[in-house]
Design a protein around this motif. Structure first.
Motif, PDB file in Angstrom:
ATOM      1  N   GLY A 148       1.543 -11.270  25.801  1.00  0.00           N
ATOM      2  CA  GLY A 148       2.310 -12.269  25.080  1.00  0.00           C
ATOM      3  C   GLY A 148       1.530 -12.796  23.895  1.00  0.00           C
ATOM      4  N   THR A 149       2.242 -13.243  22.892  1.00  0.00           N
ATOM      5  CA  THR A 149       1.574 -13.781  21.712  1.00  0.00           C
ATOM      6  C   THR A 149       2.359 -14.964  21.170  1.00  0.00           C
ATOM      7  OG1 THR A 149       0.771 -13.278  19.482  1.00  0.00           O
ATOM      8  CG2 THR A 149       2.790 -12.195  20.164  1.00  0.00           C
ATOM      9  N   ASN A 150       1.645 -15.994  20.782  1.00  0.00           N
ATOM     10  CA  ASN A 150       2.231 -17.163  20.140  1.00  0.00           C
ATOM     11  C   ASN A 150       1.629 -17.273  18.743  1.00  0.00           C
ATOM     12  OD1 ASN A 150       3.718 -17.951  22.444  1.00  0.00           O
ATOM     13  ND2 ASN A 150       1.903 -18.926  23.310  1.00  0.00           N
ATOM     14  N   TRP A 151       2.409 -16.917  17.741  1.00  0.00           N
ATOM     15  CA  TRP A 151       1.901 -16.937  16.376  1.00  0.00           C
ATOM     16  C   TRP A 151       1.733 -18.371  15.890  1.00  0.00           C
ATOM     17  CZ3 TRP A 151       0.039 -12.450  15.032  1.00  0.00           C
ATOM     18  CH2 TRP A 151       0.622 -11.286  15.505  1.00  0.00           C
ATOM     19  N   PRO A 152       0.860 -18.602  14.907  1.00  0.00           N
ATOM     20  CA  PRO A 152       0.611 -19.972  14.422  1.00  0.00           C
ATOM     21  C   PRO A 152       1.884 -20.611  13.843  1.00  0.00           C
ATOM     22  CG  PRO A 152      -1.077 -18.457  13.621  1.00  0.00           C
ATOM     23  CD  PRO A 152      -0.019 -17.619  14.244  1.00  0.00           C
ATOM     24  N   LEU A 153       1.970 -21.926  13.978  1.00  0.00           N
ATOM     25  CA  LEU A 153       3.064 -22.676  13.378  1.00  0.00           C
ATOM     26  C   LEU A 153       3.022 -22.532  11.865  1.00  0.00           C
ATOM     27  CD1 LEU A 153       5.373 -24.818  13.662  1.00  0.00           C
ATOM     28  CD2 LEU A 153       3.585 -26.554  13.417  1.00  0.00           C
ATOM     29  N   SER A 154       4.183 -22.258  11.260  1.00  0.00           N
ATOM     30  CA  SER A 154       4.288 -22.154   9.801  1.00  0.00           C
ATOM     31  C   SER A 154       5.031 -23.369   9.260  1.00  0.00           C
ATOM     32  CB  SER A 154       5.032 -20.878   9.396  1.00  0.00           C
ATOM     33  OG  SER A 154       4.347 -19.735   9.816  1.00  0.00           O
ATOM     34  N   HIS A 155       4.692 -23.733   8.016  1.00  0.00           N
ATOM     35  CA  HIS A 155       5.363 -24.837   7.336  1.00  0.00           C
ATOM     36  C   HIS A 155       5.940 -24.301   6.037  1.00  0.00           C
ATOM     37  CE1 HIS A 155       3.446 -27.700  10.090  1.00  0.00           C
ATOM     38  NE2 HIS A 155       2.373 -26.915   9.979  1.00  0.00           N
ATOM     39  N   GLY A 156       7.240 -24.529   5.811  1.00  0.00           N
ATOM     40  CA  GLY A 156       7.896 -23.986   4.636  1.00  0.00           C
ATOM     41  C   GLY A 156       8.464 -25.062   3.728  1.00  0.00           C
ATOM     42  N   ILE A 157       8.407 -24.815   2.423  1.00  0.00           N
ATOM     43  CA  ILE A 157       9.091 -25.633   1.429  1.00  0.00           C
ATOM     44  C   ILE A 157      10.360 -24.893   1.035  1.00  0.00           C
ATOM     45  CG2 ILE A 157       8.976 -26.659  -0.861  1.00  0.00           C
ATOM     46  CD1 ILE A 157       7.181 -27.978   1.208  1.00  0.00           C
ATOM     47  N   VAL A 158      11.491 -25.570   1.119  1.00  0.00           N
ATOM     48  CA  VAL A 158      12.800 -24.933   0.949  1.00  0.00           C
ATOM     49  C   VAL A 158      13.507 -25.501  -0.280  1.00  0.00           C
ATOM     50  CG1 VAL A 158      14.989 -24.385   2.066  1.00  0.00           C
ATOM     51  CG2 VAL A 158      12.939 -24.764   3.459  1.00  0.00           C
ATOM     52  N   VAL A 159      14.073 -24.615  -1.098  1.00  0.00           N
ATOM     53  CA  VAL A 159      14.961 -25.009  -2.190  1.00  0.00           C
ATOM     54  C   VAL A 159      16.149 -24.052  -2.192  1.00  0.00           C
ATOM     55  CG1 VAL A 159      13.165 -26.013  -3.637  1.00  0.00           C
ATOM     56  CG2 VAL A 159      13.686 -23.592  -3.854  1.00  0.00           C
ATOM     57  N   GLY A 160      17.268 -24.531  -2.666  1.00  0.00           N
ATOM     58  CA  GLY A 160      18.444 -23.660  -2.682  1.00  0.00           C
ATOM     59  C   GLY A 160      19.617 -24.319  -3.379  1.00  0.00           C
ATOM     60  N   GLY A 161      20.733 -23.643  -3.333  1.00  0.00           N
ATOM     61  CA  GLY A 161      21.945 -24.157  -3.950  1.00  0.00           C
ATOM     62  C   GLY A 161      23.142 -23.322  -3.561  1.00  0.00           C
ATOM     63  N   GLY A 162      24.315 -23.906  -3.734  1.00  0.00           N
ATOM     64  CA  GLY A 162      25.539 -23.199  -3.382  1.00  0.00           C
ATOM     65  C   GLY A 162      26.752 -23.986  -3.789  1.00  0.00           C
ATOM     66  N   VAL A 163      27.863 -23.672  -3.163  1.00  0.00           N
ATOM     67  CA  VAL A 163      29.138 -24.316  -3.464  1.00  0.00           C
ATOM     68  C   VAL A 163      29.844 -24.638  -2.153  1.00  0.00           C
ATOM     69  CG1 VAL A 163      31.357 -24.130  -4.642  1.00  0.00           C
ATOM     70  CG2 VAL A 163      29.336 -23.022  -5.621  1.00  0.00           C
ATOM     71  N   ARG A 164      30.404 -25.838  -2.063  1.00  0.00           N
ATOM     72  CA  ARG A 164      31.175 -26.207  -0.879  1.00  0.00           C
ATOM     73  C   ARG A 164      32.665 -26.205  -1.192  1.00  0.00           C
ATOM     74  NH1 ARG A 164      30.062 -31.714   2.238  1.00  0.00           N
ATOM     75  NH2 ARG A 164      28.414 -30.418   3.105  1.00  0.00           N
ATOM     76  N   PHE A 165      33.417 -25.560  -0.318  1.00  0.00           N
ATOM     77  CA  PHE A 165      34.880 -25.551  -0.405  1.00  0.00           C
ATOM     78  C   PHE A 165      35.430 -26.319   0.795  1.00  0.00           C
ATOM     79  CE2 PHE A 165      33.322 -21.710  -2.432  1.00  0.00           C
ATOM     80  CZ  PHE A 165      34.003 -21.694  -3.638  1.00  0.00           C
ATOM     81  N   ALA A 166      36.268 -27.311   0.527  1.00  0.00           N
ATOM     82  CA  ALA A 166      36.847 -28.123   1.589  1.00  0.00           C
ATOM     83  C   ALA A 166      38.306 -27.750   1.787  1.00  0.00           C
ATOM     84  CB  ALA A 166      36.714 -29.605   1.253  1.00  0.00           C
ATOM     85  N   ILE A 167      38.650 -27.433   3.042  1.00  0.00           N
ATOM     86  CA  ILE A 167      40.034 -27.151   3.431  1.00  0.00           C
ATOM     87  C   ILE A 167      40.376 -28.138   4.542  1.00  0.00           C
ATOM     88  CG2 ILE A 167      41.675 -25.402   4.198  1.00  0.00           C
ATOM     89  CD1 ILE A 167      39.644 -23.282   3.346  1.00  0.00           C
ATOM     90  N   GLY A 168      40.857 -29.303   4.151  1.00  0.00           N
ATOM     91  CA  GLY A 168      41.042 -30.364   5.124  1.00  0.00           C
ATOM     92  C   GLY A 168      39.686 -30.812   5.637  1.00  0.00           C
ATOM     93  N   ARG A 169      39.511 -30.784   6.956  1.00  0.00           N
ATOM     94  CA  ARG A 169      38.232 -31.148   7.555  1.00  0.00           C
ATOM     95  C   ARG A 169      37.263 -29.967   7.651  1.00  0.00           C
ATOM     96  NH1 ARG A 169      37.601 -35.955  10.277  1.00  0.00           N
ATOM     97  NH2 ARG A 169      39.423 -37.329  10.276  1.00  0.00           N
ATOM     98  N   LEU A 170      37.723 -28.790   7.315  1.00  0.00           N
ATOM     99  CA  LEU A 170      36.881 -27.598   7.376  1.00  0.00           C
ATOM    100  C   LEU A 170      36.101 -27.432   6.073  1.00  0.00           C
ATOM    101  CD1 LEU A 170      36.073 -25.008   8.931  1.00  0.00           C
ATOM    102  CD2 LEU A 170      37.992 -23.868   7.778  1.00  0.00           C
ATOM    103  N   HIS A 171      34.782 -27.235   6.194  1.00  0.00           N
ATOM    104  CA  HIS A 171      33.915 -27.038   5.025  1.00  0.00           C
ATOM    105  C   HIS A 171      33.296 -25.642   5.081  1.00  0.00           C
ATOM    106  CE1 HIS A 171      33.135 -31.679   4.756  1.00  0.00           C
ATOM    107  NE2 HIS A 171      34.361 -31.336   4.408  1.00  0.00           N
ATOM    108  N   LEU A 172      33.428 -24.895   3.982  1.00  0.00           N
ATOM    109  CA  LEU A 172      32.800 -23.583   3.846  1.00  0.00           C
ATOM    110  C   LEU A 172      31.768 -23.672   2.725  1.00  0.00           C
ATOM    111  CD1 LEU A 172      35.975 -21.293   4.031  1.00  0.00           C
ATOM    112  CD2 LEU A 172      34.465 -21.984   5.901  1.00  0.00           C
ATOM    113  N   SER A 173      30.521 -23.273   3.021  1.00  0.00           N
ATOM    114  CA  SER A 173      29.436 -23.469   2.054  1.00  0.00           C
ATOM    115  C   SER A 173      28.587 -22.216   1.904  1.00  0.00           C
ATOM    116  CB  SER A 173      28.542 -24.636   2.488  1.00  0.00           C
ATOM    117  OG  SER A 173      29.279 -25.826   2.631  1.00  0.00           O
ATOM    118  N   PRO A 174      28.974 -21.289   1.016  1.00  0.00           N
ATOM    119  CA  PRO A 174      28.076 -20.163   0.698  1.00  0.00           C
ATOM    120  C   PRO A 174      26.912 -20.653  -0.137  1.00  0.00           C
ATOM    121  CG  PRO A 174      30.041 -20.082  -0.672  1.00  0.00           C
ATOM    122  CD  PRO A 174      30.251 -21.203   0.301  1.00  0.00           C
TER     123      PRO A 174
END
Length: 214
Positions: A148-174
């Motif tokens: 068994g192996t437990n790899w070291p904990l990694s820390h990530g910096i995240v950036v991104g972007g997309g578009v949200r489409f709302a259909i009533g209460r349903l949200h789709l976000s590519p």
């Protein structure tokens, strides 16, 4: 993993107290970049990523999103010298916990958004090794092991972007999301042969599907 969960829970508790909207759902997609570098190594990782997501609306078009993303990770390596022949086969479960602050641009139908945040990652699995010791006094000897192996904990910096489409209460976000990891969590080498490590740059193409419950 426990400190990551406590941190996420603390942030969520504070956000829910001040939040205006609350949505739950699932997010999934595929990794658009490779996950390993190094000679003599073949990735056996699955491209897909999937997990639950929680979105909490804040004032000023801001939003907090917390995900728990699962990946099936693995690799295969082999090396042969005049002294030995070795094969390694690793399989592991990878969990990432992005905590993101998002800004939603005003729009009547499709709402573009930008996001940035932090993501801890934990990877647990096992490595199977087998091969031959060709330099043994009694001649070539076969060996095999699994650990068994437990790899070291990694820390990530995240950036991104997309578009949200709302259909009533349903949200789709590519969206398109980039993560820069602080270290190569997975690494290895042969004494007189090649080495390998996980990449620090990661790009994912994702689709979030969430239901507004408040």
């Amino acid at each position: 993993m426990r400190p990551c969960l406590w941190m996420a829970a603390s942030i969520l508790t504070g956000c829910v107290c001040f939040g205006q909207e609350l949505s739950v759902g699932v997010i999934g997609g595929a990794m658009a970049t490779g996950d390993l570098t190094g000679a003599g190594t073949t990735s056996a990782s699955k491209r897909y990523v999937v997990g639950p997501t929680l979105e909490i609306g804040l004032p000023l078009r801001l939003e907090v999103e917390v995900d728990a993303l699962y990946r099936r990770e693995g690799y295969q390596t082999s090396f042969s010298s005049q002294f030995y022949t070795a094969f390694d086969d690793e399989r592991a479960n990878s969990w990432e916990f992005p905590i993101l602050l998002k800004y939603r641009f005003p729009s009547p139908v499709a709402r573009p958004f930008l996001e940035a945040g932090y993501a801890p990652r934990v990877i647990h699995g096992s490595i199977s090794s087998n091969g031959t010791d060709d330099f043994a006094p009694t001649g070539p000897q076969y060996y095999a092991s699994r650990a068994g192996t437990n790899w070291p904990l990694s820390h990530g910096i995240v950036v991104g972007g997309g578009v949200r489409f709302a259909i009533g209460r349903l949200h789709l976000s590519p969206e398109l999301r980039y993560t820069r990891w602080s270290n190569s969590a997975i690494s290895g080498s042969y004494d007189d042969g090649p080495s390998w490590q996980s990449t620090q740059n990661q790009v994912d193409v994702l689709l979030g599907v969430a239901w507004k419950i408040r």
